[in-house]
Design an enzyme around this catalytic site. Structure first.
Site, PDB file in Angstrom:
ATOM      1  N   CYS A 123     -61.724-119.738 -52.056  1.00  0.00           N
ATOM      2  CA  CYS A 123     -62.337-118.208 -51.245  1.00  0.00           C
ATOM      3  C   CYS A 123     -61.053-117.426 -51.601  1.00  0.00           C
ATOM      4  O   CYS A 123     -62.247-116.088 -51.074  1.00  0.00           O
ATOM      5  CB  CYS A 123     -61.927-118.628 -49.891  1.00  0.00           C
ATOM      6  SG  CYS A 123     -63.039-119.837 -48.774  1.00  0.00           S
ATOM      7  N   HIS A 262     -62.662-111.502 -45.671  1.00  0.00           N
ATOM      8  CA  HIS A 262     -63.053-113.420 -46.259  1.00  0.00           C
ATOM      9  C   HIS A 262     -63.992-113.295 -44.901  1.00  0.00           C
ATOM     10  O   HIS A 262     -63.787-113.647 -43.330  1.00  0.00           O
ATOM     11  CB  HIS A 262     -62.334-113.901 -46.737  1.00  0.00           C
ATOM     12  CG  HIS A 262     -62.950-115.330 -47.110  1.00  0.00           C
ATOM     13  ND1 HIS A 262     -63.830-115.569 -47.317  1.00  0.00           N
ATOM     14  CD2 HIS A 262     -62.419-116.432 -46.350  1.00  0.00           C
ATOM     15  CE1 HIS A 262     -64.244-116.614 -47.656  1.00  0.00           C
ATOM     16  NE2 HIS A 262     -63.576-117.533 -46.888  1.00  0.00           N
ATOM     17  N   ASN A 292     -69.808-118.635 -44.073  1.00  0.00           N
ATOM     18  CA  ASN A 292     -69.445-118.703 -45.695  1.00  0.00           C
ATOM     19  C   ASN A 292     -69.726-118.967 -46.880  1.00  0.00           C
ATOM     20  O   ASN A 292     -69.696-119.871 -47.552  1.00  0.00           O
ATOM     21  CB  ASN A 292     -67.873-119.266 -44.941  1.00  0.00           C
ATOM     22  CG  ASN A 292     -66.599-119.411 -45.697  1.00  0.00           C
ATOM     23  OD1 ASN A 292     -66.815-118.994 -47.175  1.00  0.00           O
ATOM     24  ND2 ASN A 292     -65.307-120.357 -45.749  1.00  0.00           N
TER      25      ASN A 292
END
Ligand code: UT7
Length: 338
Positions: A123, A262, A292
Site C-alpha cells: 500500500c 493512504h 482501499n
C-alpha cells in the site's frame, strides 16, 4: 508560501499534473450485504466505505487502469509520450509475475525506449515510487517522469470473507514529475519492518509456494490480514512519519494545508490527523467512494482534490501497508487547481 526561487534554489521534483481512473462497475455495501454476513451500517461505521469500483472484463489487469490514468495525464498536461524519460508503476497486483506492469503500460501508452519498472511496497508503493523518481529529477538526469499507482486488488480477494471483501476497490492514479526551483518534493521518508509479514500477506503464488491445484483449493491466493493488528501499526507509523517530516521541515499543524493519507480506514485517517493536531477537513478523504485501492489511494486523492489545490500549498503524503512498509513525502503543490 514557499521562498522566492533563485538560480541557487535546489531543483525539486514537482507534480505538474495528476489523473486518475476507476473502472465503471460499482460494488456497494448493499451488494456486499447480499453476498456475506455484513451490513451497510457496520461497513460505514468501522471503515467509512460506502462503495468501491471493481474492474471487470476478461484479460484486464492493473495495466488497463494504469494506462487509462497515464493516457489521461499525458493528454491533460500536453506531454508527448516520447518526451517521458521514465515510467514507474507502483503495484501489488502486477498483470504478470514478469515482465513488469510498467513495461506493459509503456506499450499501451506509446512510452517506448525508456526505463519502465515496477515498485512493490504494497500500500505504500506510490510513496516509494515517488521517492525513487524524485532522485532522478533532483540530479538533473531526467526532466519528465510518470509515476502511476495501479491495483486490481479485487483479483486477490475472497468474496466469501467478510473481514476483507468489504475493504478493497480497484483503481489507478498517475502523476507527472518535472524539475522546478519553486515547488515540489522537499523531503521523503521510506521505512519497512519485515516482521510485519504475518499480519498482511498473500501465502501462495510466489516462488516460496508456487500455484498448484492444492494452493487454489486451500484459498491461499487471497489476501490474509489481521485487521486489528494492522490498524494499530498503521495509526502509529503514519503518525510517526508525519511528525518526523514536520519536525525535519519545521512545520506545525497549522502550516500543513493538506494531509494526503493512504485510504485504508476512515478511523485510521482521523486518528492520524488528530494526533498531529490537523483539523479533520484538511485530511483528504476518498475512501467512501473508492475503498482501499492499495497503491492508487494517494494519487486518486490528489486527482479528486486537484481543483481545490493552490500553488504553494503544503502537502504531506503518508501511507502504511503490507511488509510492513510505510513512508511519507512533504511537498509543495506546483499549480492552481484546474
Ligand atoms: O491498506 C493496508 C493496510 N490495511 C489497513 O490499514 C487495515 C487496518 N484494519 C482495519 O481497517 C480494521 O481492523 C478492519 C476494518 C479490517 C476491521 O475492523 P475492526 O474494528 O478492527 O474489527 P475486528 O476485526 O476487530 O472485528 C470486530 C468484529 C468481529 O466480530 P466478533 O468476533 O467481535 O463477534 C468480526 O467478526 O466485527 C466482525 N466483522 C464484521 N462484521 C460485519 C469483521 N468484518 C465484518 C464485516 N461485517 N464486514
Amino acid at each position: 508560501m514557499a521562498k522566492k526561487a533563485t538560480e541557487k534554489s535546489p531543483i525539486r521534483a514537482a507534480i505538474t499534473g495528476v489523473h486518475g481512473y476507476v473502472p465503471p462497475d460499482v460494488l456497494t455495501n448493499a451488494d456486499l450485504a447480499r453476498m456475506v454476513d455484513t451490513s451497510d451500517e457496520w461497513i460505514v461505521a468501522r471503515t467509512g466505505i460506502k462503495e468501491r469500483h471493481i474492474l471487470k472484463g476478461r484479460g484486464l489487469g492493473s495495466s488497463h487502469m494504469a494506462a487509462e490514468a497515464v493516457r489521461g495525464l499525458l493528454h491533460k498536461t500536453g506531454a508527448a509520450p516520447r518526451e517521458v524519460d521514465l515510467l514507474i508503476c507502483a503495484t501489488a497486483t502486477p498483470d504478470l509475475v514478469f515482465p513488469a506492469t510498467a513495461t506493459l503500460v509503456g506499450d499501451m501508452t506509446d512510452i517506448r525506449g525508456v526505463g519502465c519498472f515496477d515498485v512493490q511496497a504494497a500500500c505504500s508503493g506510490f510513496i516509494h515510487a515517488l521517492a525513487v523518481a524524485a532522485q532522478f529529477i533532483e540530479t538533473g538526469k531526467y526532466r519528465k517522469i510518470v509515476v502511476v499507482g495501479a491495483d486490481k486488488t479485487s483479483s486477490l480477494i475472497d468474496y466469501t470473507d467478510r473481514a476483507t471483501c468489504v475493504l478493497f476497490g480497484d483503481g489507478a492514479g498517475a502523476v507527472l514529475l518535472e524539475p522546478s526551483r519553486t515547488h515540489g518534493i522537499i523531503d521523503t521518508l521510506i521505512r519497512a519492518d519485515g516482521a510485519g509479514m504475518p499480519y498482511l500477506h498473500l501465502k501462495a503464488g510466489g516462488s516460496r509456494l508456487p500455484s498448484t491445484a492444492e494452493t487454489v483449493a486451500k484459498g491461499l491466493h487471497y489476501v490474509h490480514q489481521d485487521g486489528a493488528k494492522v490498524f494499530k501499526f498503521a495509526v502509529a507509523r503514519m503518525t510517526e512519519v508525519t511528525r518526523e517530516l514536520m519536525r525535519r521541515n519545521r512545520l506545525t499543524g497549522d502550516m500543513v494545508d493538506w494531509l494526503v493519507p493512504h485510504q485504508a480506514n476512515l478511523r485510521i485517517i482521523e486518528a492520524t490527523a488528530k494526533r498531529i493536531k490537523l483539523p479533520a477537513e484538511r485530511a483528504m478523504v476518498t475512501i467512501h467512494k473508492y475503498g482501499n485501492t492499495t497503491t492508487a489511494t494517494i494519487p486518486l486523492c490528489l486527482w479528486d482534490y486537484e481543483k481545490k489545490l493552490k500553488a504553494g500549498d503544503r502537502l504531506i503524503l503518508v501511507a502504511f501497508g503490507g511488509g510492513f512498509a510505510w513512508g511519507g513525502a512533504y511537498l509543495t503543490w506546483a499549480y492552481d487547481g484546474r
